[in-house]
Write a protein that holds these residues in place. Structure first.
Motif, PDB file in Angstrom:
ATOM      1  N   LEU A  88       0.821  -1.205   0.000  1.00  0.00           N
ATOM      2  CA  LEU A  88       0.000   0.000   0.000  1.00  0.00           C
ATOM      3  C   LEU A  88       0.854   1.254   0.000  1.00  0.00           C
ATOM      4  N   ALA A  89       2.009   1.180   0.648  1.00  0.00           N
ATOM      5  CA  ALA A  89       2.894   2.338   0.743  1.00  0.00           C
ATOM      6  C   ALA A  89       3.540   2.689  -0.588  1.00  0.00           C
ATOM      7  N   LEU A  90       3.466   1.794  -1.550  1.00  0.00           N
ATOM      8  CA  LEU A  90       3.992   2.087  -2.882  1.00  0.00           C
ATOM      9  C   LEU A  90       3.071   3.036  -3.654  1.00  0.00           C
ATOM     10  N   LEU A  91       1.871   3.229  -3.126  1.00  0.00           N
ATOM     11  CA  LEU A  91       0.886   4.106  -3.756  1.00  0.00           C
ATOM     12  C   LEU A  91       0.856   5.454  -3.040  1.00  0.00           C
ATOM     13  N   PRO A  92       0.466   6.519  -3.736  1.00  0.00           N
ATOM     14  CA  PRO A  92       0.244   7.804  -3.049  1.00  0.00           C
ATOM     15  C   PRO A  92      -0.821   7.639  -1.977  1.00  0.00           C
ATOM     16  N   PRO A 130      -3.638   9.174  -0.959  1.00  0.00           N
ATOM     17  CA  PRO A 130      -5.084   9.116  -1.257  1.00  0.00           C
ATOM     18  C   PRO A 130      -5.496   7.824  -1.958  1.00  0.00           C
ATOM     19  N   ILE A 131      -4.672   7.361  -2.901  1.00  0.00           N
ATOM     20  CA  ILE A 131      -4.995   6.128  -3.626  1.00  0.00           C
ATOM     21  C   ILE A 131      -4.879   4.925  -2.700  1.00  0.00           C
ATOM     22  N   ALA A 132      -3.857   4.927  -1.854  1.00  0.00           N
ATOM     23  CA  ALA A 132      -3.671   3.830  -0.900  1.00  0.00           C
ATOM     24  C   ALA A 132      -4.857   3.761   0.070  1.00  0.00           C
ATOM     25  N   PHE A 133      -5.318   4.917   0.518  1.00  0.00           N
ATOM     26  CA  PHE A 133      -6.466   4.971   1.432  1.00  0.00           C
ATOM     27  C   PHE A 133      -7.721   4.426   0.760  1.00  0.00           C
ATOM     28  N   LEU A 134      -7.943   4.790  -0.488  1.00  0.00           N
ATOM     29  CA  LEU A 134      -9.109   4.283  -1.220  1.00  0.00           C
ATOM     30  C   LEU A 134      -9.000   2.774  -1.448  1.00  0.00           C
ATOM     31  N   ALA A 135      -7.809   2.309  -1.789  1.00  0.00           N
ATOM     32  CA  ALA A 135      -7.607   0.876  -2.021  1.00  0.00           C
ATOM     33  C   ALA A 135      -7.840   0.086  -0.737  1.00  0.00           C
ATOM     34  N   TRP A 136      -7.306   0.580   0.367  1.00  0.00           N
ATOM     35  CA  TRP A 136      -7.480  -0.069   1.669  1.00  0.00           C
ATOM     36  C   TRP A 136      -8.961  -0.115   2.050  1.00  0.00           C
ATOM     37  N   SER A 137      -9.658   0.998   1.871  1.00  0.00           N
ATOM     38  CA  SER A 137     -11.067   1.076   2.230  1.00  0.00           C
ATOM     39  C   SER A 137     -11.908   0.133   1.370  1.00  0.00           C
ATOM     40  N   ALA A 138     -11.652   0.148   0.061  1.00  0.00           N
ATOM     41  CA  ALA A 138     -12.427  -0.689  -0.859  1.00  0.00           C
ATOM     42  C   ALA A 138     -12.190  -2.168  -0.584  1.00  0.00           C
ATOM     43  N   ALA A 139     -10.953  -2.544  -0.303  1.00  0.00           N
ATOM     44  CA  ALA A 139     -10.615  -3.949  -0.089  1.00  0.00           C
ATOM     45  C   ALA A 139     -11.278  -4.499   1.172  1.00  0.00           C
ATOM     46  N   LYS A 140     -11.171  -3.781   2.281  1.00  0.00           N
ATOM     47  CA  LYS A 140     -11.728  -4.303   3.538  1.00  0.00           C
ATOM     48  C   LYS A 140     -13.251  -4.294   3.503  1.00  0.00           C
ATOM     49  N   LEU A 141     -13.851  -3.260   2.878  1.00  0.00           N
ATOM     50  CA  LEU A 141     -15.311  -3.232   2.790  1.00  0.00           C
ATOM     51  C   LEU A 141     -15.823  -4.361   1.902  1.00  0.00           C
ATOM     52  N   SER A 142     -15.117  -4.632   0.807  1.00  0.00           N
ATOM     53  CA  SER A 142     -15.522  -5.716  -0.095  1.00  0.00           C
ATOM     54  C   SER A 142     -15.453  -7.063   0.613  1.00  0.00           C
ATOM     55  N   CYS A 143     -14.376  -7.291   1.376  1.00  0.00           N
ATOM     56  CA  CYS A 143     -14.243  -8.551   2.112  1.00  0.00           C
ATOM     57  C   CYS A 143     -15.367  -8.710   3.123  1.00  0.00           C
ATOM     58  N   TRP A 144     -15.681  -7.643   3.816  1.00  0.00           N
ATOM     59  CA  TRP A 144     -16.715  -7.700   4.847  1.00  0.00           C
ATOM     60  C   TRP A 144     -18.093  -7.956   4.239  1.00  0.00           C
TER      61      TRP A 144
END
Length: 247
Positions: free
Chosen positions: A116-120, A122-136
């Motif tokens: 995730l740290a390889l991304l800027p 804002p993009i990392a935050f969106l990716a993290w949010s989308a991934a955990k919400l999708s799993c849940w």
């Protein structure tokens, strides 16, 4: 003043009780949408604080990528890293030096944070949010495969708190739900999910006793081997000193 959280809880309990075994219907959908709107309301005027908790994850990940994972457990060094990469942090209403957000997760969490740290940010935050919400939501749908169940799940106030601040509770909830779903039918998969939950070690206090008491030996052995593999991978990738720094 109306207690929105209490109001939401009462409505959700009533909706869930009334529709526990009912088919989807427009009234339920409308009720859930209203609950979602009410849940979003407290966060709508505070965009400034979005992703505050995730910032320490992202900052720790950047330090791991730079070869200084162990230093992420030192708040002073983590703070300097965040200010260097995100100067706007000290412009917030509550500066980080007054309200620090230290990194206290086990070293295996770097396996998630480093990519995730390889991304800027804002993009990392969106990716993290989308991934955990999708799993849940995937776990929720597996438990009760109805759109109304997803709407009701989204209408839970803690979901928006977690999403807004970038916390990890949704991911932990998804793993716990997945463990319970697969424990009987696919114990090996359940064991792997248990191992992934190591980033929240407090759950390790209860799970082993439950597994041993119910004789879930396949899940226990799989989890133990998977945890060992994760720890070895972490040590090789980010240095064995990260475990000492964490302790």
């Amino acid at each position: 003043m109306i207690d929105l959280s209490s109001f939401q809880t009462k409505i959700m309990n009533e909706v869930a009780r009334h529709n526990a075994f009912a088919e989807d219907d427009p009234a339920l959908a409308i009720a859930c949408i209203l609950l979602i709107a009410i849940a979003v309301l407290p966060f709508s005027g505070n965009v400034e604080g979005a992703g505050n908790d995730f910032s320490c994850f992202w900052g720790a990940g950047t330090m791991a990528v730079d070869g200084h994972a162990a230093a992420a457990y030192d708040w002073d060094q983590l703070h300097k890293q965040l200010v260097l990469r995100m100067p706007a942090i000290n412009q917030l209403r509550y500066p980080y030096d007054q309200f620090p957000l230290p990194f206290f997760y086990p070293p295996v969490f770097f396996l998630v944070l480093a990519p995730l740290a390889l991304l800027p940010f804002p993009i990392a935050f969106l990716a993290w949010s989308a991934a955990k919400l999708s799993c849940w939501l995937l776990v929720i749908y597996a438990i009760r495969p109805r759109p109304s169940a997803l709407l009701l799940a989204l209408a839970t106030p803690p979901v928006f708190y977690d999403m807004f601040h970038g916390q990890s509770a949704l991911l932990a909830s998804a793993l716990l739900g997945g463990i319970l779903l697969t424990l009987d039918r696919r114990p090996f998969l359940s064991g792997i999910l248990i191992a992934l939950l190591i980033f929240k070690p407090q759950f390790g206090v209860l799970l082993p006793f439950v597994l041993i008491a119910t004789g879930r030996w396949n899940a226990i052995i799989t989890a133990a081997l998977a945890i060992l593999a994760l720890m070895l991978l972490t040590g090789v990738s980010f240095g064995w000193d990260t475990f000492k720094a964490f302790v």
